[in-house]
Design a protein around this motif. Structure first.
Motif, PDB file in Angstrom:
ATOM      1  N   ASP A  86      41.938 -42.829  19.346  1.00  0.00           N
ATOM      2  CA  ASP A  86      41.535 -41.666  20.148  1.00  0.00           C
ATOM      3  C   ASP A  86      41.343 -40.440  19.266  1.00  0.00           C
ATOM      4  O   ASP A  86      40.360 -39.704  19.401  1.00  0.00           O
ATOM      5  N   ILE A  87      42.307 -40.209  18.379  1.00  0.00           N
ATOM      6  CA  ILE A  87      42.223 -39.027  17.510  1.00  0.00           C
ATOM      7  C   ILE A  87      41.101 -39.197  16.487  1.00  0.00           C
ATOM      8  O   ILE A  87      40.369 -38.242  16.188  1.00  0.00           O
ATOM      9  N   ALA A  88      40.963 -40.413  15.952  1.00  0.00           N
ATOM     10  CA  ALA A  88      39.883 -40.667  14.993  1.00  0.00           C
ATOM     11  C   ALA A  88      38.525 -40.401  15.634  1.00  0.00           C
ATOM     12  O   ALA A  88      37.609 -39.869  14.985  1.00  0.00           O
ATOM     13  N   LYS A  89      38.377 -40.773  16.913  1.00  0.00           N
ATOM     14  CA  LYS A  89      37.105 -40.504  17.610  1.00  0.00           C
ATOM     15  C   LYS A  89      36.883 -39.005  17.764  1.00  0.00           C
ATOM     16  O   LYS A  89      35.724 -38.534  17.684  1.00  0.00           O
ATOM     17  N   MET A  90      37.933 -38.234  17.949  1.00  0.00           N
ATOM     18  CA  MET A  90      37.790 -36.784  18.005  1.00  0.00           C
ATOM     19  C   MET A  90      37.282 -36.239  16.678  1.00  0.00           C
ATOM     20  O   MET A  90      36.438 -35.335  16.644  1.00  0.00           O
ATOM     21  N   PHE A  91      37.818 -36.774  15.571  1.00  0.00           N
ATOM     22  CA  PHE A  91      37.343 -36.354  14.255  1.00  0.00           C
ATOM     23  C   PHE A  91      35.860 -36.719  14.094  1.00  0.00           C
ATOM     24  O   PHE A  91      35.056 -35.914  13.606  1.00  0.00           O
ATOM     25  N   HIS A  92      35.518 -37.943  14.480  1.00  0.00           N
ATOM     26  CA  HIS A  92      34.128 -38.399  14.388  1.00  0.00           C
ATOM     27  C   HIS A  92      33.208 -37.478  15.185  1.00  0.00           C
ATOM     28  O   HIS A  92      32.172 -37.015  14.688  1.00  0.00           O
ATOM     29  N   ASP A  93      33.581 -37.198  16.432  1.00  0.00           N
ATOM     30  CA  ASP A  93      32.718 -36.399  17.296  1.00  0.00           C
ATOM     31  C   ASP A  93      32.530 -34.988  16.751  1.00  0.00           C
ATOM     32  O   ASP A  93      31.451 -34.394  16.907  1.00  0.00           O
ATOM     33  N   PHE A  94      33.559 -34.456  16.121  1.00  0.00           N
ATOM     34  CA  PHE A  94      33.438 -33.125  15.520  1.00  0.00           C
ATOM     35  C   PHE A  94      32.494 -33.152  14.326  1.00  0.00           C
ATOM     36  O   PHE A  94      31.662 -32.252  14.161  1.00  0.00           O
ATOM     37  N   LEU A  95      32.602 -34.181  13.511  1.00  0.00           N
ATOM     38  CA  LEU A  95      31.807 -34.249  12.284  1.00  0.00           C
ATOM     39  C   LEU A  95      30.331 -34.565  12.529  1.00  0.00           C
ATOM     40  O   LEU A  95      29.498 -34.309  11.655  1.00  0.00           O
ATOM     41  N   VAL A  96      29.999 -35.112  13.670  1.00  0.00           N
ATOM     42  CA  VAL A  96      28.591 -35.405  13.938  1.00  0.00           C
ATOM     43  C   VAL A  96      27.901 -34.274  14.700  1.00  0.00           C
ATOM     44  O   VAL A  96      26.685 -34.328  14.912  1.00  0.00           O
ATOM     45  N   LYS A  97      28.655 -33.242  15.094  1.00  0.00           N
ATOM     46  CA  LYS A  97      28.020 -32.080  15.709  1.00  0.00           C
ATOM     47  C   LYS A  97      27.232 -31.322  14.651  1.00  0.00           C
ATOM     48  O   LYS A  97      27.719 -31.113  13.542  1.00  0.00           O
ATOM     49  N   PRO A  98      26.022 -30.876  14.954  1.00  0.00           N
ATOM     50  CA  PRO A  98      25.237 -30.137  13.951  1.00  0.00           C
ATOM     51  C   PRO A  98      25.976 -28.936  13.360  1.00  0.00           C
ATOM     52  O   PRO A  98      25.920 -28.696  12.149  1.00  0.00           O
ATOM     53  N   ALA A  99      26.709 -28.191  14.189  1.00  0.00           N
ATOM     54  CA  ALA A  99      27.365 -26.976  13.711  1.00  0.00           C
ATOM     55  C   ALA A  99      28.485 -27.259  12.729  1.00  0.00           C
ATOM     56  O   ALA A  99      28.823 -26.405  11.902  1.00  0.00           O
TER      57      ALA A  99
END
Length: 320
Positions: A86-99
């Motif tokens: 769950d936490i790893a997916k949060m990291f992933h989702d943050f890193l794939v955001k353009p900003a």
């Protein structure tokens, strides 16, 4: 230099190394839903990411499928509803955001229950599943002191994984991650480096290793298996009045480059996280706000309890 909480790390010079940056981190990062004193944060991990936090401390229960995230307490009272994936997916989702796609995140993983050496493969499987097609955003290689320490240029958009547990495979393999558990005193490393006399660093390390400097008052450096230097303050048994002195002393030493090649890990937490945050967070903010900006070697990584946007911004601002 213009920066925001979402992109501040990507605004730093590409030749900077992690130990040369003042990094806001959180201690037991995913505990917002627990009861006190297991609770050390009010903000969720995504909220912390948006504040600018870039170093995360996660404790795991090795007896659970999927590795439940925990913090202290008896079995049950210290259990969060999160698992490592769950936490790893949060990291992933943050890193794939353009900003925020060029930010660098660091996660420190530790087993607080049922640590066995063969759990590393499970950790890797969970991280790789969470990152899916974005495997290039996982930095799983051990960071080494022998001229291969990566700069931000090679870490932008990646999650750097540090492990505070042992593994049952070769420490040199590409996905061994960076160990932050067993250390030898830097003085031994320096003596060996100046006159190896046919001894390998491994033989020196195996003869003098220890696990973790819990007392945290010593400003001398410690070397891991790869010769990487750390200066660690984690005096969690101190009362807040004593603890704040150590936190500020480590910031002072890091800013003066007392160990120019050392990564300072400075825990501001204690076993009474609310009381320590109430005392330490304002003094830490005052210290950083009043210190010279952009020191050559930074003020270290500061792992904090009950972070807020303004508090995290004081840590970030020290870099600019």
């Amino acid at each position: 230099m213009a920066y925001t909480a979402l992109n501040w790390m990507s605004q730093l010079a590409a030749d900077r190394m992690l130990h040369q940056i003042t990094i806001p981190g959180t201690h037991d990062s995913a505990t917002h839903e627990l009861n006190y004193p297991s609770k050390t944060q009010n903000a969720t991990v995504p909220e912390q990411l948006d504040m600018g936090v870039r170093y995360f401390d996660l404790r795991m229960d090795g007896s659970t499928n999927g590795l439940r995230i925990i913090h202290g307490g008896t079995w049950g009272s210290g259990n969060t509803s999160y698992y490592l994936g769950d936490i790893a997916k949060m990291f992933h989702d943050f890193l794939v955001k353009p900003a925020s796609s060029q930010e660098t995140l660091i996660v420190q993983l530790k087993y607080d229950r049922w640590e066995l050496s063969n759990y590393h493969a499970g950790v890797l499987d969970i991280l790789r599943t969470a990152f899916g097609a974005e495997q290039s955003r996982l930095y799983l290689s051990p960071i080494r002191a022998d001229n291969t320490i990566p700069t931000l240029a090679g870490l932008r958009g990646k999650l750097v994984v540090l492990r505070r547990y042992e593994i049952d495979t070769n420490e040199e393999v590409a996905d061994a991650c960076t160990p932050v558990k067993m250390f030898a005193k830097g003085s031994l490393y320096n003596a060996w480096s100046a006159n190896p006399d046919n001894h390998t660093w491994a033989s020196v390390f195996e003869g003098a290793k220890f696990e973790w400097p819990d007392t945290g008052a010593n400003l001398n450096d410690y070397r891991n298996r790869h010769g990487l230097s750390f200066v660690i303050q984690d005096a969690y048994t101190d009362d807040p009045a004593d603890k704040v002195k150590k936190v500020l002393a480590f910031i002072e030493a890091a800013g003066k480059s007392a160990g120019p090649d050392s990564w300072y890990l400075n825990f501001s937490s204690t076993k009474d996280p609310g009381a320590s945050a109430e005392i330490i967070n304002p003094q830490l903010t005052q210290k950083l706000d009043g210190s010279p900006k952009h020191p050559v070697h930074g003020y270290g990584t500061i792992l904090m309890d009950f972070v807020t946007p303004s508090f995290v911004n004081s840590v970030i601002a020290a870099n600019f």
